[in-house]
Scaffold this active site. Structure first.
Site, mmCIF file in Angstrom:
data_model
loop_
_atom_site.group_PDB
_atom_site.id
_atom_site.type_symbol
_atom_site.label_atom_id
_atom_site.label_comp_id
_atom_site.label_asym_id
_atom_site.label_seq_id
_atom_site.Cartn_x
_atom_site.Cartn_y
_atom_site.Cartn_z
ATOM 1 N N GLU A 51 0.836 -1.193 0.000
ATOM 2 C CA GLU A 51 0.000 0.000 0.000
ATOM 3 C C GLU A 51 0.874 1.248 0.000
ATOM 4 O OE1 GLU A 51 -2.477 -0.543 3.404
ATOM 5 O OE2 GLU A 51 -3.523 -2.238 2.487
ATOM 6 N N CYS A 105 3.492 8.664 0.584
ATOM 7 C CA CYS A 105 3.991 7.763 1.634
ATOM 8 C C CYS A 105 4.179 6.390 1.002
ATOM 9 C CB CYS A 105 2.981 7.706 2.769
ATOM 10 S SG CYS A 105 3.352 6.457 4.006
ATOM 11 N N CYS A 113 5.926 -6.536 8.047
ATOM 12 C CA CYS A 113 7.002 -5.974 8.865
ATOM 13 C C CYS A 113 7.282 -6.922 10.017
ATOM 14 C CB CYS A 113 6.591 -4.607 9.409
ATOM 15 S SG CYS A 113 7.893 -3.810 10.378
ATOM 16 N N CYS A 137 5.235 -3.624 16.114
ATOM 17 C CA CYS A 137 4.791 -2.549 17.005
ATOM 18 C C CYS A 137 3.341 -2.845 17.371
ATOM 19 C CB CYS A 137 4.927 -1.191 16.327
ATOM 20 S SG CYS A 137 6.641 -0.841 15.878
ATOM 21 N N CYS A 156 0.128 -1.368 15.436
ATOM 22 C CA CYS A 156 0.244 -1.196 13.982
ATOM 23 C C CYS A 156 -0.389 -2.355 13.218
ATOM 24 C CB CYS A 156 1.722 -1.084 13.618
ATOM 25 S SG CYS A 156 2.016 -1.089 11.848
ATOM 26 N N CYS A 169 -1.676 2.794 6.502
ATOM 27 C CA CYS A 169 -0.282 3.172 6.306
ATOM 28 C C CYS A 169 0.495 2.601 7.493
ATOM 29 C CB CYS A 169 -0.181 4.689 6.253
ATOM 30 S SG CYS A 169 1.296 5.258 5.430
#
Ligand code: SF4
Length: 356
Positions: A103, A116, A123, A127, A130, A346
């Site tokens: 994205e 962005c 990932c 976190c 997220c 995002c």
């Protein structure tokens, strides 16, 4: 140049968008084509936004007809584009050659357009607030897949903006994919290409200290944004687990050194989570951090993510935090949400920095 004189490729043609101009020169030379053709192709693609070789009218006809055999000009398929109600924010979902999806988000403010972009599929850093962290890491993006996001969004917006910013703040931790990220920055910088100045590029990190040091040595002069989000190691260990490896003290020292080396102030990104990190004591500690180095603080009221329990603070709580911080910290901005759930997609939850 005729098709017959082009030395044929032995494997699949590499993507045009992953090649620096220098590499493209060597690539075409290797196929028996004079290097200056690479310069012409770069200008067509990045300055005139023509990707069909048949339209590159100053190239010999035979070369135009055969160049796709040595260079792939295709962009990934745009699976979908979502527009925010105010029309200023767009989320693009791209389907890559292996079927993976990434994205990218564009955001228009009165002053500029900001793209962005993602650096990884998923990932590994997990976190706790997220959406991307929930996926785990699927793979790193390659340089051409990063540049392609910029080309897709530029195409969508018709390349009408002569100034746009890029923030590496989408899916993934950019500094965990440093080689491809820096290669893409070099391609985007090229004065015969998009000519995107270093001041218009910001790389965000959750705190990979050795890679911050490495980035400083590369002399790319790009802006650095630190996703801080907490003012004590105890809380940051929970929100941004990479903090256990490189705690706040080490991270701020690395950020200060980066700022000194590159001559730019660092952005401290701080996502405000209701009742978690938005106390007045947090504001005081954040102000102290911000005074330690040339910096500005970017406050981002959290955009809730389905499946996660974190809450967005009330507008009054955001205002109280900003007011407490403002006289004590050198510069403070509050990110007013644009696009609501679009930002939540995002990677860093809307941690864009159009002011960067
Ligand atoms: S906030 Fe960034 S570094 Fe953390 S899990 Fe999400 S994408 Fe990864």
């Amino acid at each position: 140049m005729t098709p017959a004189s082009l030395v044929p490729a032995t494997g699949p043609a590499p993507s045009f968008f992953g090649m620096s101009r220098d590499r493209l020169r060597r690539h075409v030379l290797g196929h028996g084509v004079p290097a200056f053709r690479a310069e012409q192709m770069y200008a067509w693609v990045y300055q005139k936004h023509v990707r069909d070789p048949l339209g590159m009218t100053n190239l010999p006809r035979g070369f135009r007809e055969s160049v796709s055999g040595i260079c792939d000009f295709a962009l990934p398929e745009t699976a979908s584009v979502h527009k925010s109600p105010d029309g200023n924010t767009h989320k693009f979902v791209l389907r890559l050659a292996d079927g993976a999806r990434v994205e990218s988000v564009s955001m228009r403010t009165p002053r500029r357009l900001t793209f962005c972009i993602s650096s990884q599929v998923g990932c590994a850093l997990k976190c706790s607030f997220c959406a991307t962290g929930l996926m785990g890491l699927k793979r790193n993006l390659r340089a051409h897949e990063i540049v392609a996001q910029v080309m897709t969004m530029g195409d969508h917006h018709g390349w009408r903006d002569d100034r746009f910013n890029i923030v590496y703040m989408g899916m993934g931790e950019p500094l965990a994919n440093l080689a491809a990220v820096t290669e893409s920055i070099r391609i985007l910088h090229d004065e015969r290409g998009l000519n995107l100045g270093a001041r218009r590029v910001t790389v965000s990190t959750s705190g990979l200290v050795p890679q911050i040091e490495e980035l400083a040595k590369l002399d790319l002069q790009v802006g650095l944004a630190i996703s801080l989000h907490a003012t004590t190691d105890e809380l940051r260990d929970e929100l941004v687990p990479v903090n256990k490896r490189w705690p706040i003290r080490m991270l701020l020292d690395a950020a200060r050194d980066y700022s000194r080396t590159v001559g730019r102030r660092v952005t401290l990104e701080y996502t405000l989570l209701g009742g978690v990190n938005d106390s007045m004591e947090d504001a005081d500690r954040l102000a102290e951090f911000a005074r330690e180095l040339p910096s500005k603080v970017n406050l981002i009221p959290y955009n809730p993510v389905p499946g996660l329990d974190w809450k967005r603070p009330s507008p009054a709580a955001v205002e109280a935090f900003a007011e407490r911080l403002y006289p004590r910290a050198p510069a403070v901005t509050v990110r007013h949400t644009q696009g609501g759930e679009i930002w939540a997609a995002c990677g860093q939850l809307g941690g864009l920095t159009p002011e960067a």
